[in-house]
Design an enzyme around this catalytic site. Structure first.
Site, PDB file in Angstrom:
ATOM      1  N   PRO A 191       0.804  -1.237   0.000  1.00 64.69           N
ATOM      2  CA  PRO A 191       0.000   0.000   0.000  1.00 64.69           C
ATOM      3  C   PRO A 191       0.836   1.287   0.000  1.00 64.69           C
ATOM      4  CG  PRO A 191       0.058  -0.923   2.197  1.00 64.69           C
ATOM      5  CD  PRO A 191       0.779  -1.906   1.299  1.00 64.69           C
ATOM      6  N   CYS A 192       1.453   1.566  -1.149  1.00 62.12           N
ATOM      7  CA  CYS A 192       2.311   2.744  -1.265  1.00 62.12           C
ATOM      8  C   CYS A 192       1.538   4.041  -1.043  1.00 62.12           C
ATOM      9  CB  CYS A 192       3.030   2.755  -2.602  1.00 62.12           C
ATOM     10  SG  CYS A 192       1.977   2.559  -4.034  1.00 62.12           S
ATOM     11  N   HIS A 193       0.216   3.991  -1.150  1.00 62.70           N
ATOM     12  CA  HIS A 193      -0.580   5.197  -0.883  1.00 62.70           C
ATOM     13  C   HIS A 193      -0.496   5.606   0.596  1.00 62.70           C
ATOM     14  CE1 HIS A 193      -3.370   1.818  -0.165  1.00 62.70           C
ATOM     15  NE2 HIS A 193      -3.961   2.610   0.716  1.00 62.70           N
TER      16      HIS A 193
END
Length: 147
Positions: free
Chosen positions: A111-113
């Protein structure tokens, strides 16, 4: 390998996977029809906070990027960490974390967000920063509902 797509707002999310291993996730405007693993549709609809039993192929090995992706995968739903915090966890530099996030092949699973700058700015997100904003908003709203 299987490939399918589902919707997230005005975007399509293309997923390529084999068994429980996800190899690629992309946000695009148009995509061929086809089913995706159920955790994707549930997650994007705000009905789950997990992709279990799915795993990212990007977390394997001991490269700097694999260590970064494993650290990012540990960020709890609805929370964020800074590039610096991830760099410390992965024994690397924040700039390397930024580069890894830009090349993340399995967004959502990794989950790079949830990775933001130390000053609270969001950083970037490919292909559109609005997707990152919408994902963080979705998680914040669902986390509040569960508490």
């Amino acid at each position: 390998m299987q490939t399918g797509s589902c919707k997230f707002g005005l975007w399509k999310v293309i997923v390529s996977w084999e068994g429980n291993t996800v190899h690629q996730v992309q946000f695009v405007r148009t995509a061929p029809a086809g089913a995706v693993p159920v955790p994707f549709t549930k997650f994007l609809a705000g009905k789950t906070d997990s992709f279990s039993p799915l795993v990212s192929s990007a977390v394997s090995g001991d490269s700097a990027y694999a260590r970064i992706y494993r650290a990012v995968a540990e960020i709890p739903y609805g929370e964020t960490r800074t590039y610096r915090e991830i760099a410390l966890a992965a024994d690397t530099h924040p700039r390397v974390v930024g580069n890894a996030m830009a090349k993340n092949p399995t967004a959502l699973i990794v989950p790079c967000h949830r990775v933001v700058a130390a000053d609270g700015t969001l950083g970037g997100f490919t292909p559109d920063l609005q997707i990152k904003k919408d994902l963080l908003k979705l998680e914040a709203a669902n986390k509040r509902e569960k508490n």
